[in-house]
Scaffold this motif. Structure first.
Motif, short mmCIF file in Angstrom:
data_model
loop_
_atom_site.label_atom_id
_atom_site.label_comp_id
_atom_site.label_asym_id
_atom_site.label_seq_id
_atom_site.Cartn_x
_atom_site.Cartn_y
_atom_site.Cartn_z
N CYS A 97 0.84 -1.20 0.00
CA CYS A 97 0.00 0.00 0.00
C CYS A 97 0.88 1.25 0.00
N ALA A 98 0.57 2.16 -0.91
CA ALA A 98 1.34 3.40 -1.00
C ALA A 98 0.49 4.58 -0.53
N GLU A 99 1.12 5.50 0.15
CA GLU A 99 0.43 6.69 0.63
C GLU A 99 -0.23 7.42 -0.54
N GLY A 100 -1.48 7.85 -0.33
CA GLY A 100 -2.23 8.57 -1.36
C GLY A 100 -3.06 7.68 -2.27
N THR A 101 -2.93 6.37 -2.13
CA THR A 101 -3.64 5.43 -2.98
C THR A 101 -5.12 5.33 -2.58
N ALA A 102 -6.00 5.45 -3.56
CA ALA A 102 -7.43 5.23 -3.32
C ALA A 102 -7.67 3.73 -3.18
N CYS A 103 -8.54 3.35 -2.25
CA CYS A 103 -8.79 1.94 -2.01
C CYS A 103 -10.18 1.75 -1.43
N GLU A 104 -10.56 0.49 -1.28
CA GLU A 104 -11.85 0.15 -0.69
C GLU A 104 -11.61 -0.96 0.32
N LEU A 105 -12.13 -0.78 1.53
CA LEU A 105 -12.01 -1.77 2.59
C LEU A 105 -13.29 -2.58 2.66
N HIS A 106 -13.15 -3.90 2.69
CA HIS A 106 -14.27 -4.82 2.85
C HIS A 106 -14.05 -5.57 4.15
N LEU A 107 -14.99 -5.41 5.06
CA LEU A 107 -14.90 -6.04 6.38
C LEU A 107 -16.10 -6.97 6.55
N PRO A 108 -15.92 -8.27 6.27
CA PRO A 108 -17.03 -9.21 6.44
C PRO A 108 -17.39 -9.40 7.91
N LEU A 109 -18.67 -9.28 8.22
CA LEU A 109 -19.13 -9.47 9.59
C LEU A 109 -19.74 -10.85 9.79
N SER A 110 -20.44 -11.32 8.78
CA SER A 110 -21.03 -12.66 8.77
C SER A 110 -21.38 -12.96 7.32
N PRO A 111 -21.77 -14.18 7.00
CA PRO A 111 -22.11 -14.47 5.60
C PRO A 111 -23.19 -13.51 5.09
N GLY A 112 -22.88 -12.81 4.02
CA GLY A 112 -23.83 -11.89 3.41
C GLY A 112 -23.87 -10.51 4.03
N ILE A 113 -23.14 -10.28 5.12
CA ILE A 113 -23.13 -8.96 5.76
C ILE A 113 -21.70 -8.47 5.85
N ARG A 114 -21.47 -7.29 5.29
CA ARG A 114 -20.12 -6.73 5.32
C ARG A 114 -20.18 -5.21 5.33
N ILE A 115 -19.13 -4.64 5.88
CA ILE A 115 -18.93 -3.19 5.82
C ILE A 115 -18.04 -2.94 4.61
N VAL A 116 -18.47 -2.03 3.74
CA VAL A 116 -17.67 -1.65 2.58
C VAL A 116 -17.51 -0.14 2.62
N VAL A 117 -16.26 0.31 2.61
CA VAL A 117 -15.99 1.74 2.71
C VAL A 117 -14.84 2.11 1.77
N SER A 118 -15.00 3.19 1.06
CA SER A 118 -13.92 3.66 0.19
C SER A 118 -13.16 4.76 0.91
N GLY A 119 -11.91 4.90 0.53
CA GLY A 119 -11.06 5.90 1.15
C GLY A 119 -9.71 5.94 0.49
N LYS A 120 -8.72 6.37 1.27
CA LYS A 120 -7.36 6.39 0.73
C LYS A 120 -6.37 6.10 1.83
N ILE A 121 -5.22 5.64 1.42
CA ILE A 121 -4.12 5.37 2.34
C ILE A 121 -3.46 6.72 2.66
N VAL A 122 -3.44 7.06 3.93
CA VAL A 122 -2.87 8.35 4.34
C VAL A 122 -1.48 8.20 4.95
N ARG A 123 -1.13 6.97 5.32
CA ARG A 123 0.18 6.71 5.88
C ARG A 123 0.51 5.25 5.66
N ALA A 124 1.73 4.96 5.25
CA ALA A 124 2.15 3.57 5.05
C ALA A 124 3.58 3.43 5.56
N LYS A 125 3.78 2.37 6.34
CA LYS A 125 5.12 2.11 6.87
C LYS A 125 5.26 0.61 7.07
N GLY A 126 6.22 0.02 6.42
CA GLY A 126 6.43 -1.42 6.53
C GLY A 126 5.21 -2.18 6.06
#
Length: 118
Positions: free
Chosen positions: A46-75
């Motif tokens: 992941c590089a700083e400034g990169t647009a991305c989308e996070l998918h966080l599955p909570l259970s089958p068929g239920i997930r949090i989906v959020v778009s954003g960007k990487i604001v800091r990356a280290k290691g």
């Protein structure tokens, strides 16, 4: 404001998730999570400034989906700032943060401050 100078409640949360950058899907885990962002492990590419989308599955068929960007990356870690999510994802994220927060009432106070600025 607490000693770490963050304005939003963060919860320690080791959820398995994945991020997408273009057509590339990368498995990650959340180190911490708030209504405004997440600290992710497993983001070595992941590089700083990169647009991305996070998918966080909570259970089958239920997930949090959020778009954003990487604001800091280290290691292998990256901080993602959330920019946009649908109502259902926000509802799930709000509930998840509230249920796991040390001071759940503070989460709603933070939301009220956001709406007062509008």
């Amino acid at each position: 404001m607490d000693s770490n100078k963050r304005r939003n409640t963060r919860i320690d949360a080791g959820f398995e998730a994945y991020i997408t950058v273009g057509d590339v899907v990368t498995p990650v885990s959340t180190r911490n999570l708030s209504l405004k962002g997440a600290l992710l492990d497993g983001c070595g590419d992941c590089a700083e400034g990169t647009a991305c989308e996070l998918h966080l599955p909570l259970s089958p068929g239920i997930r949090i989906v959020v778009s954003g960007k990487i604001v800091r990356a280290k290691g292998d870690s990256a901080a993602m700032s959330f920019r946009e999510m649908d109502e259902l994802s926000f509802t799930f994220l709000h509930r998840l943060v509230t249920l796991n927060a040390e001071r759940p009432e503070k989460v709603d106070e933070e939301l009220l401050r956001v709406f007062e600025r509008l």
